[in-house]
Enzyme design. Structure first.
Site, PDB file in Angstrom:
ATOM      1  CE  LYS A   1      -6.076  -5.337   1.400  1.00 17.65           C
ATOM      2  NZ  LYS A   1      -5.877  -5.486   2.857  1.00 17.65           N
TER       3      LYS A   1
ATOM      4  CD  GLU B   1      -2.214  -8.808   4.653  1.00 16.56           C
ATOM      5  OE1 GLU B   1      -2.430  -7.603   4.434  1.00 16.56           O
ATOM      6  OE2 GLU B   1      -2.920  -9.501   5.414  1.00 16.56           O
TER       7      GLU B   1
ATOM      8  CB  CYS C   1      -6.012  -9.178   4.370  1.00 17.00           C
ATOM      9  SG  CYS C   1      -6.504  -9.174   6.119  1.00 17.00           S
TER      10      CYS C   1
END
Length: 503
Positions: free
Chosen positions: A333, A275, A383
């Site tokens: 995301k 990430e 994440c």
């Protein structure tokens, strides 16, 4: 009860909660995931009122979250820039808010329980599970330290995961806890008067325990999915770039050099960077560097997947981009972290106190197709997103691999990293798909479709994890139904175990 003795049950509940963290990674004492609920069940049955039950639940939650999510303090103080006192207060308030969920469950149990073992056990397990499920979505959700995660392999309950998911495991673990408490009560607290029949007094709870454990062991041998296509060589890169240096503009070139070297030293068909591995907007990267990344991928007749912010200074997303022989693709995301990635209404003042770069991302679409790269259909999650199993399955059954890009450097050398890897184990089990994790500082790992960690890099090292991995096809019951069966079962048990009317 009077005097100091009044504080003994809440103290015992708090200590139980703190001890329960040992059931999770990195300790992995999964049987404590049954014994700790057993202790809380016994305490709650002795609570004299709903208020007493709420107090016990709150004390338990303070111990559970105070120890289990202590890494929040590291994030706020060490890397967020808050003074230690303010960071301590913020962490304590955070844990206190989370403790309200077991407090609510404790109140409901003590207020409306029927009194018989079977009804109480069902009611307790239902309230525990529904409290965790409520915590998973209320105020965007924080499903960390859900009891079911402690039952990752080698726990015998892991066999149920592809069917009922992590909340189903919580339900079963809580039921086991209630049964264990009843066995101990019948043996030692109120044993049968006739010593010849004493061994048979706890027959029902013992049979329940045996049946649940045996069922999980048998289900663990089932395979709901199967490998598909040829294995692909993957390289998961762990740059180990210090968080306090990563976002400094003058350190950008250093990050670029680190990942360029790791790519050259560890060629693979599918290379995955963590990430925000590249701490600059995609459109601002030097064209020669992007060309070099492309050359790495093309030389292996493969693809490269890397975490990078996309957008501009006004609207930007936490994304993963792919380049290589396949068409360039992007995943943004969608489930953002409050305070870390977006500012909840009314809390801009709090973010102003901290030094978190890019703390107001724009979420991506809820449903995004898997990325067709390296001959696989890759379901990307970034994440924190992998703690939401019901969201991960949106890309299934089309996806053949799950890939998580993370940067848990925010939490230092704490419990967060092993806990996060254990969460990935449950996602692999629920979906019947391998989970590949590429992280900045750890834990970079490959989790098999059976939920077992096949390989992992030591945290806080700079290296690459290289292996052959097969994609998987097929549909588990969890992929088909998500959390519906577990929540429905908990609701039914709630109705079966609770009183129809308050006293």
């Amino acid at each position: 009860m009077s005097g100091a003795a009044r504080f003994l049950p809440p103290l015992a509940a708090a200590l139980l909660g703190a001890a329960g963290v040992l059931a999770f990674a990195p300790f992995g004492w999964f049987a404590l995931g049954w014994l700790v609920p057993a202790g809380l069940f016994a305490l709650l049955r002795r609570a004299g009122s709903g208020r007493g039950g709420a107090g016990l639940g709150f004390a338990f939650g303070c111990g559970w979250f105070g120890v289990g999510t202590s890494w929040v303090y590291v994030s706020l103080s060490v890397f967020g820039g808050l003074p230690p006192v303010l960071a301590g207060i913020a962490t304590a308030l955070f844990c206190a808010v989370l403790a309200l969920f077991p407090a609510l469950a404790g109140y409901a149990f003590a207020r409306w329980r029927r009194g018989g073992f079977v009804a109480d056990a069902l009611f307790f397990a239902a309230l525990w599970t529904l409290g965790e499920w409520l915590r998973s979505w209320l105020f965007t959700g924080f499903p960390w330290l859900v009891l079911g995660y402690s039952q990752a392999p080698p726990s015998p309950l892991a066999g149920y995961a592809p069917i009922v998911g992590v909340y189903g495991l919580s339900l079963l673990a809580a039921l086991l806890g209630a049964a264990i408490a009843e066995v101990l009560r019948r043996w030692f607290v109120v044993p049968c008067a006739d010593a010849r029949t004493r061994l048979f007094c706890p027959a029902l709870p013992l049979l329940s325990i045996g049946a649940v454990l045996a069922g999980g062991d048998l289900l663990g041998d089932l395979r709901w999915t199967a490998p598909v296509g040829a294995p692909v060589k993957v390289a998961l890169l762990q740059g180990n770039v210090p968080q306090d240096l990563k976002w400094r503009p003058e350190k950008l070139n250093e990050s670029l050099v680190i990942y360029d070297r790791l790519l050259r030293e560890h060629p693979a068909t599918l290379s995955v960077l963590p990430e925000t591995a590249i701490p600059a907007f995609l459109g601002e990267l030097p064209p020669p560097y992007l060309e070099r990344l492309l050359e790495h991928a093309l030389a292996q007749q493969g693809d490269l997947l890397f975490g990078v912010p996309v957008g501009d200074g006004e609207r930007y997303a936490n994304a993963a981009a792919s380049i290589g022989v396949s068409p360039t693709q992007l995943y943004s995301k969608s489930h953002l972290v409050p305070f870390g990635e977006f500012v909840p209404p009314g809390f801009q003042w709090f973010l102003d106190l901290m030094r978190i770069p890019m703390s107001n991302f724009t979420p991506g679409p809820d449903r995004q197709a898997p990325l067709a790269i390296a001959g696989q259909q890759v379901a990307v999650n970034i994440c924190y997103e992998d703690v939401f199993g019901s969201e991960i399955i949106r890309a299934l059954p089309q996806a053949t691999l799950l890939v998580n890009l993370s940067n848990t450097a925010w939490f230092g050398d704490s419990l967060a990293q092993p806990q996060h890897l254990q969460i990935a184990q449950l996602r692999a089990l629920e979906t019947g798909r391998p989970m590949l994790r590429a992280t900045n500082t750890g834990m970079t790992a490959i989790v098999g479709a059976d939920g077992r960690v096949q390989a992992a890099l030591p945290p806080f090292t700079r290296d690459a994890l290289v292996a052959e991995v097969s994609g998987y096809a097929g549909t588990t019951p969890f992929v088909r139904w998500g959390n519906v069966p577990a929540v429905a079962a908990a609701l039914l048990l709630l109705l079966a175990g609770g009183r129809r009317r308050p006293e």
